[in-house]
Write a protein that holds these residues in place. Structure first.
Motif, PDB file in Angstrom:
ATOM      1  N   HIS A   1       9.077  12.845   3.935  1.00  0.00           N
ATOM      2  CA  HIS A   1       9.877  14.010   3.630  1.00  0.00           C
ATOM      3  C   HIS A   1      10.125  14.495   2.477  1.00  0.00           C
ATOM      4  CE1 HIS A   1      12.412  17.016   5.098  1.00  0.00           C
ATOM      5  NE2 HIS A   1      13.338  16.569   4.409  1.00  0.00           N
ATOM      6  N   THR A   2      10.572  13.725   1.594  1.00  0.00           N
ATOM      7  CA  THR A   2      11.091  13.857   0.014  1.00  0.00           C
ATOM      8  C   THR A   2       9.829  13.996  -0.712  1.00  0.00           C
ATOM      9  OG1 THR A   2      11.386  11.839  -0.579  1.00  0.00           O
ATOM     10  CG2 THR A   2      13.531  12.874   0.468  1.00  0.00           C
ATOM     11  N   ALA A   3       8.739  13.587  -0.525  1.00  0.00           N
ATOM     12  CA  ALA A   3       7.597  13.608  -1.391  1.00  0.00           C
ATOM     13  C   ALA A   3       7.224  15.048  -1.628  1.00  0.00           C
ATOM     14  CB  ALA A   3       6.453  12.962  -0.799  1.00  0.00           C
ATOM     15  N   THR A   4       7.193  15.898  -0.501  1.00  0.00           N
ATOM     16  CA  THR A   4       6.806  17.138  -0.769  1.00  0.00           C
ATOM     17  C   THR A   4       7.760  18.162  -1.723  1.00  0.00           C
ATOM     18  OG1 THR A   4       8.227  17.916   1.548  1.00  0.00           O
ATOM     19  CG2 THR A   4       5.830  17.208   1.750  1.00  0.00           C
ATOM     20  N   GLU A   5       9.092  17.709  -1.700  1.00  0.00           N
ATOM     21  CA  GLU A   5      10.029  18.182  -2.777  1.00  0.00           C
ATOM     22  C   GLU A   5       9.671  17.874  -4.255  1.00  0.00           C
ATOM     23  OE1 GLU A   5      13.762  16.815  -1.589  1.00  0.00           O
ATOM     24  OE2 GLU A   5      13.696  17.730   0.543  1.00  0.00           O
ATOM     25  N   ALA A   6       8.999  16.927  -4.249  1.00  0.00           N
ATOM     26  CA  ALA A   6       8.319  16.429  -5.496  1.00  0.00           C
ATOM     27  C   ALA A   6       6.917  17.003  -5.758  1.00  0.00           C
ATOM     28  CB  ALA A   6       8.518  14.961  -5.841  1.00  0.00           C
ATOM     29  N   GLY A   7       6.383  17.759  -4.905  1.00  0.00           N
ATOM     30  CA  GLY A   7       4.860  18.116  -5.100  1.00  0.00           C
ATOM     31  C   GLY A   7       4.008  16.849  -4.688  1.00  0.00           C
ATOM     32  N   LEU A   8       4.223  16.021  -4.002  1.00  0.00           N
ATOM     33  CA  LEU A   8       3.552  15.050  -3.566  1.00  0.00           C
ATOM     34  C   LEU A   8       2.965  15.160  -2.127  1.00  0.00           C
ATOM     35  CD1 LEU A   8       5.023  12.202  -5.725  1.00  0.00           C
ATOM     36  CD2 LEU A   8       3.064  13.593  -6.299  1.00  0.00           C
ATOM     37  N   ALA A   9       2.077  14.481  -1.668  1.00  0.00           N
ATOM     38  CA  ALA A   9       1.628  14.129  -0.441  1.00  0.00           C
ATOM     39  C   ALA A   9       1.809  12.740  -0.143  1.00  0.00           C
ATOM     40  CB  ALA A   9       0.309  14.902  -0.054  1.00  0.00           C
ATOM     41  N   LEU A  10       2.237  12.080   1.049  1.00  0.00           N
ATOM     42  CA  LEU A  10       2.270  10.801   1.436  1.00  0.00           C
ATOM     43  C   LEU A  10       1.579  10.799   2.764  1.00  0.00           C
ATOM     44  CD1 LEU A  10       5.402   9.153   0.186  1.00  0.00           C
ATOM     45  CD2 LEU A  10       3.115   8.825  -0.939  1.00  0.00           C
ATOM     46  N   ALA A  11       0.778   9.686   3.001  1.00  0.00           N
ATOM     47  CA  ALA A  11       0.355   9.624   4.624  1.00  0.00           C
ATOM     48  C   ALA A  11       0.344   8.066   4.845  1.00  0.00           C
ATOM     49  CB  ALA A  11      -1.393   9.784   4.235  1.00  0.00           C
ATOM     50  N   PRO A  12       0.939   7.756   5.887  1.00  0.00           N
ATOM     51  CA  PRO A  12       1.120   6.450   6.446  1.00  0.00           C
ATOM     52  C   PRO A  12      -0.274   6.041   6.864  1.00  0.00           C
ATOM     53  CG  PRO A  12       2.640   7.919   7.622  1.00  0.00           C
ATOM     54  CD  PRO A  12       1.674   8.760   6.724  1.00  0.00           C
ATOM     55  N   VAL A  13      -0.617   4.593   6.544  1.00  0.00           N
ATOM     56  CA  VAL A  13      -1.771   3.972   6.842  1.00  0.00           C
ATOM     57  C   VAL A  13      -1.647   2.727   7.405  1.00  0.00           C
ATOM     58  CG1 VAL A  13      -3.280   5.559   5.273  1.00  0.00           C
ATOM     59  CG2 VAL A  13      -2.374   3.396   4.293  1.00  0.00           C
ATOM     60  N   HIS A  14      -2.572   2.187   7.950  1.00  0.00           N
ATOM     61  CA  HIS A  14      -2.582   0.749   8.238  1.00  0.00           C
ATOM     62  C   HIS A  14      -3.858   0.041   8.101  1.00  0.00           C
ATOM     63  CE1 HIS A  14      -4.859   2.105  11.584  1.00  0.00           C
ATOM     64  NE2 HIS A  14      -5.116   1.082  12.073  1.00  0.00           N
ATOM     65  N   GLY A  15      -3.571  -1.263   8.040  1.00  0.00           N
ATOM     66  CA  GLY A  15      -5.090  -2.083   7.876  1.00  0.00           C
ATOM     67  C   GLY A  15      -5.179  -2.221   6.343  1.00  0.00           C
ATOM     68  N   VAL A  16      -4.218  -2.857   5.852  1.00  0.00           N
ATOM     69  CA  VAL A  16      -4.474  -3.289   4.352  1.00  0.00           C
ATOM     70  C   VAL A  16      -4.568  -4.966   4.361  1.00  0.00           C
ATOM     71  CG1 VAL A  16      -3.251  -3.436   2.274  1.00  0.00           C
ATOM     72  CG2 VAL A  16      -2.886  -1.548   3.619  1.00  0.00           C
ATOM     73  N   ASP A  17      -5.493  -5.167   3.688  1.00  0.00           N
ATOM     74  CA  ASP A  17      -5.683  -6.636   3.113  1.00  0.00           C
ATOM     75  C   ASP A  17      -4.738  -7.133   2.197  1.00  0.00           C
ATOM     76  OD1 ASP A  17      -6.546  -9.192   2.792  1.00  0.00           O
ATOM     77  OD2 ASP A  17      -8.816  -8.783   2.359  1.00  0.00           O
ATOM     78  N   PHE A  18      -3.686  -7.560   2.621  1.00  0.00           N
ATOM     79  CA  PHE A  18      -2.505  -7.817   1.629  1.00  0.00           C
ATOM     80  C   PHE A  18      -2.742  -9.113   1.077  1.00  0.00           C
ATOM     81  CE2 PHE A  18       2.039  -8.909   1.140  1.00  0.00           C
ATOM     82  CZ  PHE A  18       2.480  -7.952   0.237  1.00  0.00           C
ATOM     83  N   ASP A  19      -3.372 -10.025   1.380  1.00  0.00           N
ATOM     84  CA  ASP A  19      -3.799 -11.146   0.810  1.00  0.00           C
ATOM     85  C   ASP A  19      -4.423 -11.102  -0.432  1.00  0.00           C
ATOM     86  OD1 ASP A  19      -2.498 -12.885   2.823  1.00  0.00           O
ATOM     87  OD2 ASP A  19      -4.332 -13.116   4.090  1.00  0.00           O
ATOM     88  N   ARG A  20      -5.276 -10.078  -0.481  1.00  0.00           N
ATOM     89  CA  ARG A  20      -5.992  -9.768  -1.843  1.00  0.00           C
ATOM     90  C   ARG A  20      -5.041  -9.354  -3.075  1.00  0.00           C
ATOM     91  NH1 ARG A  20     -10.812  -6.028  -0.536  1.00  0.00           N
ATOM     92  NH2 ARG A  20     -11.014  -5.984  -2.904  1.00  0.00           N
ATOM     93  N   ILE A  21      -3.769  -9.076  -2.659  1.00  0.00           N
ATOM     94  CA  ILE A  21      -2.864  -8.605  -3.707  1.00  0.00           C
ATOM     95  C   ILE A  21      -1.634  -9.291  -3.879  1.00  0.00           C
ATOM     96  CG2 ILE A  21      -4.040  -6.281  -3.917  1.00  0.00           C
ATOM     97  CD1 ILE A  21      -1.443  -5.103  -2.178  1.00  0.00           C
ATOM     98  N   ARG A  22      -1.144  -9.985  -2.770  1.00  0.00           N
ATOM     99  CA  ARG A  22       0.124 -10.655  -2.692  1.00  0.00           C
ATOM    100  C   ARG A  22       0.122 -11.591  -3.862  1.00  0.00           C
ATOM    101  NH1 ARG A  22       2.067 -12.885   1.751  1.00  0.00           N
ATOM    102  NH2 ARG A  22       0.790 -11.864   3.150  1.00  0.00           N
ATOM    103  N   TRP A  23      -0.933 -12.343  -4.391  1.00  0.00           N
ATOM    104  CA  TRP A  23      -0.711 -13.245  -5.601  1.00  0.00           C
ATOM    105  C   TRP A  23      -0.137 -12.642  -7.048  1.00  0.00           C
ATOM    106  CZ3 TRP A  23      -3.599 -12.278  -9.935  1.00  0.00           C
ATOM    107  CH2 TRP A  23      -4.379 -11.412  -9.796  1.00  0.00           C
TER     108      TRP A  23
END
Length: 131
Positions: A80-102
């Motif tokens: 909601h607030t991203a638009t006020e800052a001139g940004l767009a955000l999109a929720p997504v799913h399906g991230v391989d978190f193990d590749r970055i958690r380290w």
């Protein structure tokens, strides 16, 4: 205005702390055919994660489900607030978190709750139109 990298939110300072400066996350961490095209064009990603042990003393076995609920509220507020800052955000799913958690402090204990991809929209949203 931030250089590329992996940052963590520091609540006491209300600031971002660099954890892996100058790293470009591989869009391949986003799994599935629907997420990859968006990930390839996104300027940044927001990953909301928690260590359930941090709130377990207060919430017990409900720590992770309550964190997930809070992450959803935070994601909604950010979108909601991203638009006020001139940004767009999109929720997504399906991230391989193990590749970055380290790369994250205490990453071995973290649970990924919610992910948003963001950038500058192609055109400004008009009233009633999604960004």
């Amino acid at each position: 205005g931030l250089p590329g990298g992996l940052y963590g939110y520091h609540p006491d300072a209300h600031d971002l702390t660099p954890h892996a400066p100058d790293i470009d996350l591989d869009p391949g961490i986003h799994l599935g055919p629907a997420n990859r095209p968006l990930a390839n064009t996104a300027a940044f990603a927001v990953l909301l994660a928690t260590d359930p042990a941090d709130s377990a003393p207060l919430y017990g076995c409900d720590a992770e489900p309550l964190a997930l609920l809070n992450a959803g509220y935070m994601g909604q507020l950010l979108c909601h607030t991203a638009t006020e800052a001139g940004l767009a955000l999109a929720p997504v799913h399906g991230v391989d978190f193990d590749r970055i958690r380290w790369m994250l402090p205490g990453g071995e204990h973290l649970v990924l709750l919610h992910t948003l991809l963001g950038g500058i929209p192609d055109h400004p949203a008009t009233e009633g139109e999604p960004a």
